[in-house]
Design an enzyme around this catalytic site. Structure first.
Site, PDB file in Angstrom:
ATOM      1  N   ASP A 140       4.838  35.125  -0.726  1.00 54.09           N
ATOM      2  CA  ASP A 140       3.693  34.958   0.166  1.00 54.09           C
ATOM      3  C   ASP A 140       2.417  35.462  -0.496  1.00 54.09           C
ATOM      4  O   ASP A 140       1.348  34.865  -0.357  1.00 54.09           O
ATOM      5  CB  ASP A 140       3.928  35.722   1.478  1.00 54.09           C
ATOM      6  N   LYS A 175      -5.480  -9.242   3.036  1.00 57.45           N
ATOM      7  CA  LYS A 175      -4.564  -8.181   2.620  1.00 57.45           C
ATOM      8  C   LYS A 175      -5.047  -6.892   3.292  1.00 57.45           C
ATOM      9  O   LYS A 175      -6.096  -6.353   2.945  1.00 57.45           O
ATOM     10  CB  LYS A 175      -4.573  -8.027   1.102  1.00 57.45           C
ATOM     11  N   GLU A 227       1.578  -4.353   8.575  1.00 62.30           N
ATOM     12  CA  GLU A 227       0.847  -3.137   8.237  1.00 62.30           C
ATOM     13  C   GLU A 227       0.475  -2.350   9.475  1.00 62.30           C
ATOM     14  O   GLU A 227      -0.075  -2.899  10.435  1.00 62.30           O
ATOM     15  CB  GLU A 227      -0.454  -3.485   7.506  1.00 62.30           C
ATOM     16  N   CYS A 231       0.571  16.875 -31.821  1.00 66.26           N
ATOM     17  CA  CYS A 231       0.800  17.039 -30.389  1.00 66.26           C
ATOM     18  C   CYS A 231       0.183  18.354 -29.924  1.00 66.26           C
ATOM     19  O   CYS A 231       0.464  19.406 -30.505  1.00 66.26           O
ATOM     20  CB  CYS A 231       2.303  17.040 -30.109  1.00 66.26           C
TER      21      CYS A 231
HETATM   22  S1  IVH Z   1       3.210  -9.907   2.019  1.00 65.99           S
HETATM   23  C1  IVH Z   1       7.267  -9.610  -0.477  1.00 65.99           C
HETATM   24  N1  IVH Z   1       0.914  -9.948   3.247  1.00 65.99           N
HETATM   25  O1  IVH Z   1       0.498  -5.208   0.427  1.00 65.99           O
HETATM   26  C2  IVH Z   1       5.974  -8.911  -0.251  1.00 65.99           C
HETATM   27  N2  IVH Z   1       1.591  -7.925   2.230  1.00 65.99           N
HETATM   28  O2  IVH Z   1       0.743  -5.129  -2.444  1.00 65.99           O
HETATM   29  C3  IVH Z   1       5.475  -9.169   1.099  1.00 65.99           C
HETATM   30  N3  IVH Z   1       0.044  -6.083   2.538  1.00 65.99           N
HETATM   31  O3  IVH Z   1       3.755  -3.985   0.418  1.00 65.99           O
HETATM   32  C4  IVH Z   1       4.137  -8.635   1.319  1.00 65.99           C
HETATM   33  N4  IVH Z   1      -1.421  -7.181   3.749  1.00 65.99           N
HETATM   34  O4  IVH Z   1       2.401  -3.616   2.524  1.00 65.99           O
HETATM   35  C5  IVH Z   1       1.773  -9.220   2.546  1.00 65.99           C
HETATM   36  N5  IVH Z   1      -1.078 -10.104   4.427  1.00 65.99           N
HETATM   37  C6  IVH Z   1      -0.212  -9.395   3.716  1.00 65.99           C
HETATM   38  C7  IVH Z   1      -0.441  -8.034   3.436  1.00 65.99           C
HETATM   39  C8  IVH Z   1       0.490  -7.341   2.672  1.00 65.99           C
HETATM   40  C9  IVH Z   1      -1.112  -6.016   3.208  1.00 65.99           C
HETATM   41  C10 IVH Z   1       0.677  -4.990   1.795  1.00 65.99           C
HETATM   42  C11 IVH Z   1       2.167  -4.883   1.993  1.00 65.99           C
HETATM   43  C12 IVH Z   1       2.767  -4.956   0.629  1.00 65.99           C
HETATM   44  C13 IVH Z   1       1.595  -4.693  -0.256  1.00 65.99           C
HETATM   45  C14 IVH Z   1       1.770  -5.408  -1.575  1.00 65.99           C
END
Ligand code: IVH
Length: 674
Positions: free
Chosen positions: A34, A119, A175, A407
């Site tokens: 601690d 995304k 998400e 190194c």
């Molecule tokens: S499709 C097979 N669609 O981005 C993969 N992912 O960089 C399917 N994400 O792990 C993912 N928006 O968490 C998909 N419209 C979207 C997305 C999305 C955010 C995230 C998702 C994924 C990561 C990949």
């Protein structure tokens, strides 16, 4: 102490204190007393008082007294949660579409319909419904195993507890995020109440979801947007677009900006439209995701490494800022690579304070003509480590930076191999940095996960000469008496540590392989490799055999980069010795594949001649799916040869060896029937 030194020290303190908090609260396994802990907290406070401009968003002073970090239960995903390959430029999008057509053996003028959607910058979550009831919610974790956040997710208003007319098993993926306005509001309330301030909506969403006490999550304004699915008892539709509309019909939100595109121009136009709308959206996004619309084509395309061939994340340009390069430090990794790290005058880039940048390697420093004191432009894109993109003061007179030829950790010669850009320490396991990093990696959570064997103990044991190689971990029990005599070790802590080590004598195969620290072999790749080879011994035998590299790179999920790294690893005598030594102490479990066993599991197939309905890559991927291996040459070990028109010497050899030969049409039947 200079400002740069202080920023550096504060960064380390933030990490160090967070780690001790975790050990104490989560795992009941403190590594320091601690009093030592209090000294770290005091040092942090004193520095922050001297340099108020350097207070970090993740400063321990903002977090102390807040709810402890959580340890959530682990859950294996029914189907892996993968990620996406990234692109930044329009021509990469064109190449993505062209690659898909090549794989599917479609003519260049054909077009494969695609969906395009934002995304979302949140954290991915899989929601499992059985007979319409929400039964499980899990975070992505490493893609194979995530954390159980069911109780927390039940508090999110966007997510229905029940849905009508759903398939018996329905996993919706998407998400969890926090809107920009809700994030501002939350931080205001946190500040007023002396709670933790979050750096951005993504961190706020993650911190709010991953709580042991779901009542904390309930008080946080979390939202959800679906973008796909996992396991299903029956298909939702024939195409991505319709399937998403189905999910929307179940009452689960789907991004409004989801469209179907009929050519690359439409995809890029939608990208620009979303980029334009970005600032006005209520939530953060970091790009656009494209997916092949037809689900039968998605199925054929499958995956490479951890990303589907049918999807792409087209990211928005990185955010940039200017600052001064104050120092260059060299870090030695577990493979001996010398990585230069730039220490910067801390600067805000897109809502995050950046004090360090990776400078990649010696050539990169030379290319940018970097010297200490230069003004630099840095950029940060999504979760990628910030980097220097431009030197703004190239022509000022300052001494050039000299990359070390020894190194900094052990003094051994540091050299770049012919044709390699990376400079590596040649000390191997005599280099304390390499030894330490390797041991730390081997016992880390994702690998052997030996509780109580933290950095501090590893360093202590290395200094005592007890830990020279990985196998020595399993011989620590020979030092029990001596350890008991040392300060800070009590009977209970010693016995707990030794018991934690003994508990890992028969480790999970993939975790063990991952723990060996072969370059580019993460846990997902380790699993893919053992799915194919079963045991480490078999993997080693293949890597060392003639043509082994080609064989490895044709394994589903493994490419040429991983294959080369494996071959290099197993060719080094000291790696083989360390592995043999370790295998004399432990018995990794052979991989039990969850994938269906077919009569082709473990068989070797060779494709030769031209294929008419599919590309060579697709044929190989099909073989992998049956559990077979696609090899490049015919030998006595070959079980089947698929020969198309124009097959030459390989066909002849197969006939000589009496190996079964089939046509492409027969092969297609085999795949359909397996
Ligand atoms: S499709 C097979 N669609 O981005 C993969 N992912 O960089 C399917 N994400 O792990 C993912 N928006 O968490 C998909 N419209 C979207 C997305 C999305 C955010 C995230 C998702 C994924 C990561 C990949």
């Amino acid at each position: 102490m200079s400002e740069a030194e202080a920023a550096n020290r504060l960064m380390r303190l933030a990490k160090e204190i967070a780690r001790h908090d975790k050990l104490y609260h989560d795992r009941d396994a403190p590594e320091i007393s601690d009093a030592d802990y209090d000294a770290l907290v005091r040092e942090n406070r004193t520095l922050e008082e001297r340099f108020p401009q350097l207070v970090r968003t993740d400063s321990p002073s903002k977090r102390l007294g807040a709810a402890p970090a959580t340890a959530l239960a682990k859950v294996a995903h029914a189907r892996p949660m993968l990620s996406l390959d990234n692109a930044f430029a329009a021509d990469e999008v064109e190449e993505f579409v062209a690659r898909i057509k090549r794989f599917l053996a479609l003519p260049a003028h054909a077009f494969v319909a695609m969906t395009a959607e934002p995304k979302i910058d949140g954290l991915s979550c899989s929601l499992r419904y059985e007979r319409g009831e929400l039964v499980l919610a899990a975070t992505r974790g490493d893609g194979a195993v995530g954390e159980d956040v069911t109780a927390n997710v039940r508090t999110i208003g966007d997510i229905p507890q029940q849905i009508a007319n759903a398939p018996v098993v329905l996993e919706v993926r998407g998400e969890v995020y926090m809107s920009k306005a809700d994030f501002e509001g939350l931080n205001e309330r946190q500040e007023a109440g002396g709670g933790k301030i979050f750096a951005n909506p993504r961190n706020a969403a993650a911190g709010s979801l991953r709580q042991k006490d779901a009542s904390i999550t309930a008080a946080r304004p979390l939202r959800f947007l679906a973008h796909g699915w996992g396991e299903l008892s029956e298909p939702l539709a024939d195409a991505q677009y319709e399937a998403m509309k189905q999910i929307e019909g179940f009452g689960i939100p789907v991004a409004e900006l989801l469209v179907r595109c009929d050519d690359v121009a439409a995809m890029l136009a939608h990208y620009r439209a979303i980029e334009k709308a970005r600032a006005d959206l209520s939530f953060d996004i970091d790009g656009v995701v494209y997916k092949v619309d037809r689900l039968d084509l998605q199925e054929r395309l499958g995956f490479v490494a951890r990303a589907p061939r049918w999807g792409l994340a087209h990211k928005f340009p990185a955010e940039k800022a200017e600052t001064t390069l104050e120092a260059i430090d060299i870090q030695v990794g577990r493979t001996g690579k010398l990585t230069p790290v730039g220490r910067l005058q801390p600067v805000g880039v897109g809502g995050v304070i950046v004090a360090n940048v990776t400078l990649h390697n010696r050539d990169e420093i030379e290319r940018l003509g970097l010297r200490i004191g230069d003004r630099v432009r840095i950029q940060r894109a999504g979760d990628v480590i910030p980097q220097v993109v431009e030197n703004l003061t190239r022509d000022e007179m300052r001494p050039a930076y000299r990359f070390p030829t020894r190194c900094p950790e052990c003094g051994s010669e540091a050299v770049a191999e012919e044709g390699e850009v990376d400079v590596r320490c040649t000390g191997g396991l005599i280099c304390p940095a390499q030894r330490f990093e390797r041991l730390r990696h081997l016992v880390s959570r994702g690998a052997l996960d030996i509780e109580g064997l933290g950095e501090k103990s590893i360093l202590e044991f290395i200094e005592l000469g007890w830990l020279n190689s990985p196998a020595d971990i399993f011989r620590l029990r020979n030092h029990r008496a001596e350890l008991l005599g040392r300060e800070g070790w009590k009977e209970k802590s010693v016995d707990n540590l030794l018991a934690a080590i003994e508990a890992k004598r028969e480790p999970d195969g993939p975790r063990f392989l991952f723990g060996l620290g072969v370059r580019h072999v993460g846990i997902v790749t380790a699993r893919d490799l053992l799915k194919c080879f079963g045991t480490i011994e078999e993997l080693r035998r293949t890597a060392l055999s003639e043509g082994g590299e080609a064989e490895l790179s044709s394994v589903q999920g493994v490419g040429p980069v991983v294959a080369e790294a494996l071959v290099d690893f197993f060719h080094e005598a000291h790696n083989r010795e360390a592995l043999d030594d370790l295998l004399s102490e432990v018995l990794p479990q052979p991989f039990m594949s969850a994938a269906k066993q077919t009569e082709w599991s473990g068989k070797t197939i060779v494709f030769t001649g031209s294929l008419e309905t599919m590309s060579r890559d697709e044929a190989k991927a099909q073989a992998e799916r049956l559990g077979a291996r696609a090899a490049g040459s015919v030998s006595a070990k070959t079980d089947l040869v698929v020969a198309g028109p124009g097959a030459g010497s390989k066909l002849k050899k197969a006939e000589e060896l009496g190996i079964r030969v089939v046509s492409e049409a027969e092969w297609t039947r085999i795949v359909a029937e397996a």
